[in-house]
Design a protein around this motif. Structure first.
Motif, PDB file in Angstrom:
ATOM      1  N   LEU A 130      79.802 108.528 -69.706  1.00 53.20           N
ATOM      2  CA  LEU A 130      79.755 107.310 -70.589  1.00 53.20           C
ATOM      3  C   LEU A 130      81.141 106.595 -70.402  1.00 53.20           C
ATOM      4  N   GLY A 131      80.963 105.331 -70.289  1.00 51.56           N
ATOM      5  CA  GLY A 131      82.204 104.600 -69.782  1.00 51.56           C
ATOM      6  C   GLY A 131      83.258 104.259 -70.969  1.00 51.56           C
ATOM      7  N   ARG A 132      84.280 103.941 -70.681  1.00 52.23           N
ATOM      8  CA  ARG A 132      85.323 103.656 -71.592  1.00 52.23           C
ATOM      9  C   ARG A 132      84.877 102.477 -72.850  1.00 52.23           C
ATOM     10  N   GLU A 133      84.395 101.365 -72.196  1.00 51.86           N
ATOM     11  CA  GLU A 133      84.061 100.451 -73.214  1.00 51.86           C
ATOM     12  C   GLU A 133      82.822 101.144 -74.177  1.00 51.86           C
ATOM     13  N   ALA A 134      81.908 101.914 -73.606  1.00 50.36           N
ATOM     14  CA  ALA A 134      80.909 102.458 -74.262  1.00 50.36           C
ATOM     15  C   ALA A 134      81.270 103.513 -75.199  1.00 50.36           C
ATOM     16  N   GLU A 135      82.381 104.063 -74.960  1.00 49.94           N
ATOM     17  CA  GLU A 135      83.055 105.140 -75.884  1.00 49.94           C
ATOM     18  C   GLU A 135      83.752 104.402 -77.104  1.00 49.94           C
ATOM     19  N   GLN A 136      84.459 103.131 -76.930  1.00 46.92           N
ATOM     20  CA  GLN A 136      84.951 102.459 -77.931  1.00 46.92           C
ATOM     21  C   GLN A 136      83.879 101.718 -78.888  1.00 46.92           C
ATOM     22  N   ASN A 137      82.724 101.458 -78.156  1.00 48.79           N
ATOM     23  CA  ASN A 137      81.570 100.994 -78.859  1.00 48.79           C
ATOM     24  C   ASN A 137      80.904 102.058 -79.869  1.00 48.79           C
ATOM     25  N   ARG A 138      80.864 103.121 -79.060  1.00 43.88           N
ATOM     26  CA  ARG A 138      80.185 104.150 -79.805  1.00 43.88           C
ATOM     27  C   ARG A 138      81.077 104.593 -81.083  1.00 43.88           C
ATOM     28  N   ASP A 139      82.496 104.669 -81.182  1.00 47.55           N
ATOM     29  CA  ASP A 139      83.506 105.068 -82.116  1.00 47.55           C
ATOM     30  C   ASP A 139      83.244 103.988 -83.175  1.00 47.55           C
ATOM     31  N   ALA A 140      83.149 102.828 -82.753  1.00 48.49           N
ATOM     32  CA  ALA A 140      82.737 101.601 -83.716  1.00 48.49           C
ATOM     33  C   ALA A 140      81.580 101.879 -84.536  1.00 48.49           C
ATOM     34  N   ALA A 141      80.505 102.099 -83.916  1.00 49.29           N
ATOM     35  CA  ALA A 141      79.429 102.398 -84.348  1.00 49.29           C
ATOM     36  C   ALA A 141      79.410 103.499 -85.466  1.00 49.29           C
ATOM     37  N   LEU A 142      80.096 104.631 -84.962  1.00 50.57           N
ATOM     38  CA  LEU A 142      80.333 105.634 -85.840  1.00 50.57           C
ATOM     39  C   LEU A 142      80.965 105.496 -87.341  1.00 50.57           C
ATOM     40  N   ASP A 143      81.714 104.577 -87.110  1.00 52.33           N
ATOM     41  CA  ASP A 143      82.512 104.027 -88.502  1.00 52.33           C
ATOM     42  C   ASP A 143      81.448 103.318 -89.410  1.00 52.33           C
ATOM     43  N   LEU A 144      80.556 102.625 -88.763  1.00 50.90           N
ATOM     44  CA  LEU A 144      79.397 102.050 -89.631  1.00 50.90           C
ATOM     45  C   LEU A 144      78.449 103.004 -89.947  1.00 50.90           C
ATOM     46  N   LEU A 145      78.152 104.065 -89.083  1.00 53.83           N
ATOM     47  CA  LEU A 145      77.151 105.134 -89.555  1.00 53.83           C
ATOM     48  C   LEU A 145      77.717 105.954 -90.578  1.00 53.83           C
ATOM     49  N   ILE A 146      78.945 106.094 -90.700  1.00 50.84           N
ATOM     50  CA  ILE A 146      79.631 106.792 -92.122  1.00 50.84           C
ATOM     51  C   ILE A 146      79.244 106.050 -93.319  1.00 50.84           C
ATOM     52  N   GLN A 147      79.706 104.350 -93.079  1.00 56.24           N
ATOM     53  CA  GLN A 147      79.457 103.862 -94.354  1.00 56.24           C
ATOM     54  C   GLN A 147      77.881 103.893 -94.722  1.00 56.24           C
ATOM     55  N   LEU A 148      77.121 103.589 -93.579  1.00 58.24           N
ATOM     56  CA  LEU A 148      75.544 103.662 -93.936  1.00 58.24           C
ATOM     57  C   LEU A 148      75.015 105.053 -94.596  1.00 58.24           C
ATOM     58  N   CYS A 149      75.526 106.152 -94.239  1.00 55.24           N
ATOM     59  CA  CYS A 149      75.175 107.258 -94.661  1.00 55.24           C
ATOM     60  C   CYS A 149      75.608 107.499 -96.078  1.00 55.24           C
ATOM     61  N   ALA A 150      76.750 106.919 -96.500  1.00 54.75           N
ATOM     62  CA  ALA A 150      77.243 106.836 -97.741  1.00 54.75           C
ATOM     63  C   ALA A 150      76.550 106.278 -98.612  1.00 54.75           C
ATOM     64  N   ARG A 151      75.801 105.193 -98.426  1.00 55.40           N
ATOM     65  CA  ARG A 151      75.002 104.149 -99.241  1.00 55.40           C
ATOM     66  C   ARG A 151      73.517 103.905 -98.504  1.00 55.40           C
ATOM     67  N   PRO A 152      72.912 104.932 -98.566  1.00 56.04           N
ATOM     68  CA  PRO A 152      71.479 104.878 -97.752  1.00 56.04           C
ATOM     69  C   PRO A 152      70.333 104.066 -98.659  1.00 56.04           C
ATOM     70  N   TYR A 153      70.568 102.692 -98.554  1.00 55.44           N
ATOM     71  CA  TYR A 153      69.722 101.932 -99.381  1.00 55.44           C
ATOM     72  C   TYR A 153      69.519 100.546 -98.466  1.00 55.44           C
ATOM     73  N   PRO A 154      68.279 100.357 -98.387  1.00 48.56           N
ATOM     74  CA  PRO A 154      67.977  99.094 -97.327  1.00 48.56           C
ATOM     75  C   PRO A 154      68.618  97.807 -97.602  1.00 48.56           C
ATOM     76  N   ASP A 155      69.027  97.373 -99.122  1.00 47.39           N
ATOM     77  CA  ASP A 155      69.528  96.093 -99.322  1.00 47.39           C
ATOM     78  C   ASP A 155      70.795  96.418 -98.999  1.00 47.39           C
ATOM     79  N   VAL A 156      71.622  97.465 -99.252  1.00 43.05           N
ATOM     80  CA  VAL A 156      72.945  97.675 -98.668  1.00 43.05           C
ATOM     81  C   VAL A 156      72.925  97.469 -97.244  1.00 43.05           C
ATOM     82  N   TRP A 157      72.149  98.133 -96.532  1.00 42.22           N
ATOM     83  CA  TRP A 157      72.334  98.273 -95.028  1.00 42.22           C
ATOM     84  C   TRP A 157      72.017  96.846 -94.392  1.00 42.22           C
ATOM     85  N   GLN A 158      71.100  95.946 -95.226  1.00 43.16           N
ATOM     86  CA  GLN A 158      71.065  94.525 -94.854  1.00 43.16           C
ATOM     87  C   GLN A 158      72.226  93.795 -94.640  1.00 43.16           C
ATOM     88  N   THR A 159      73.138  94.129 -95.636  1.00 47.31           N
ATOM     89  CA  THR A 159      74.337  93.348 -95.777  1.00 47.31           C
ATOM     90  C   THR A 159      75.338  93.666 -94.242  1.00 47.31           C
TER      91      THR A 159
END
Length: 162
Positions: A130-159
Motif C-alpha cells: 500500500l502506498g503512502r498516499e493510499a495509507e493517508q486516504n485510508r486513515d481519512a476514510a476510517l475517520d468517516l467510517l467511525i462517524q457513519l457507524c455511529a449513525r447508521p441512517y441513510p439520511d445522515v449518510w447522505q449528508t
C-alpha cells in the motif's frame, strides 16, 4: 438474527492500493470492539463482488461497499448508489449497482439503501505494498467510517456524500 448494517470491503491485498477495502474492514473490526454503542454490523470481504453477494443483503437496513478507486478525488468519495446493470456486467466481476439490481431481480423488491465509499489509490501493481498516499486516504476514510457507524441512517449518510 441478521445485523442491520452490512459492510462489504473488497479488493486484492496483493495489488498495492487495491488492498484499501480489505484493510479498512480490518480497521473497522478493531474499532467495533471499542464502540459497544454501535449497532450490530456484519463485515464481509472478498477480492471482488459477485452475484452471490446479493443474498447477503437480505434483511438489512443499510449496506456500505468499500473499494479502492483510481478515479475518485482524494482522499475518498461517499455516494449513494442505485440499482443498475453495468454494460460490462459479467459473472466474474460486478459493480455495487449491479449487485443491487441482482437483489431486486431475485427478491422482487427494492434493495436496501446502499452507499459506496471509494478510497483514492494510485498504484495497483501485483506485489506492491500500500502506498503512502493510499495509507493517508485510508486513515481519512476510517475517520468517516467511525462517524457513519455511529449513525447508521441513510439520511445522515447522505449528508457526508460528495
Amino acid at each position: 438474527m441478521t445485523a442491520p448494517l452490512l459492510v462489504f470491503g473488497y479488493g486484492n491485498p496483493s495489488r498495492g492500493d487495491d488492498a484499501l477495502g480489505p484493510q479498512l474492514l480490518e480497521l473497522l473490526a478493531a474499532n467495533q470492539e471499542r464502540h459497544p454503542e454501535w449497532p450490530e454490523i456484519e463485515l464481509l470481504t472478498d477480492f471482488q463482488l459477485q452475484i452471490e453477494d446479493a443474498a447477503d443483503m437480505e434483511n438489512r437496513d443499510l449496506v456500505l461497499f468499500i473499494d479502492a478507486s483510481a478515479s475518485c478525488p482524494a482522499p475518498f468519495s461517499l455516494s449513494r448508489i442505485q440499482s443498475s446493470q453495468d454494460v460490462s456486467h459479467t459473472t466474474h466481476a460486478m459493480s455495487p449497482a449491479t449487485v443491487l439490481q441482482v437483489f431486486e431481480r431475485v427478491y422482487r423488491r427494492p434493495a436496501p439503501p446502499a452507499f459506496l465509499l471509494a478510497v483514492r489509490g494510485e498504484s495497483f501493481e501485483l506485489g506492491e505494498p500500500l502506498g503512502r498516499e493510499a495509507e493517508q486516504n485510508r486513515d481519512a476514510a476510517l475517520d468517516l467510517l467511525i462517524q457513519l457507524c455511529a449513525r447508521p441512517y441513510p439520511d445522515v449518510w447522505q449528508t457526508f456524500s460528495r
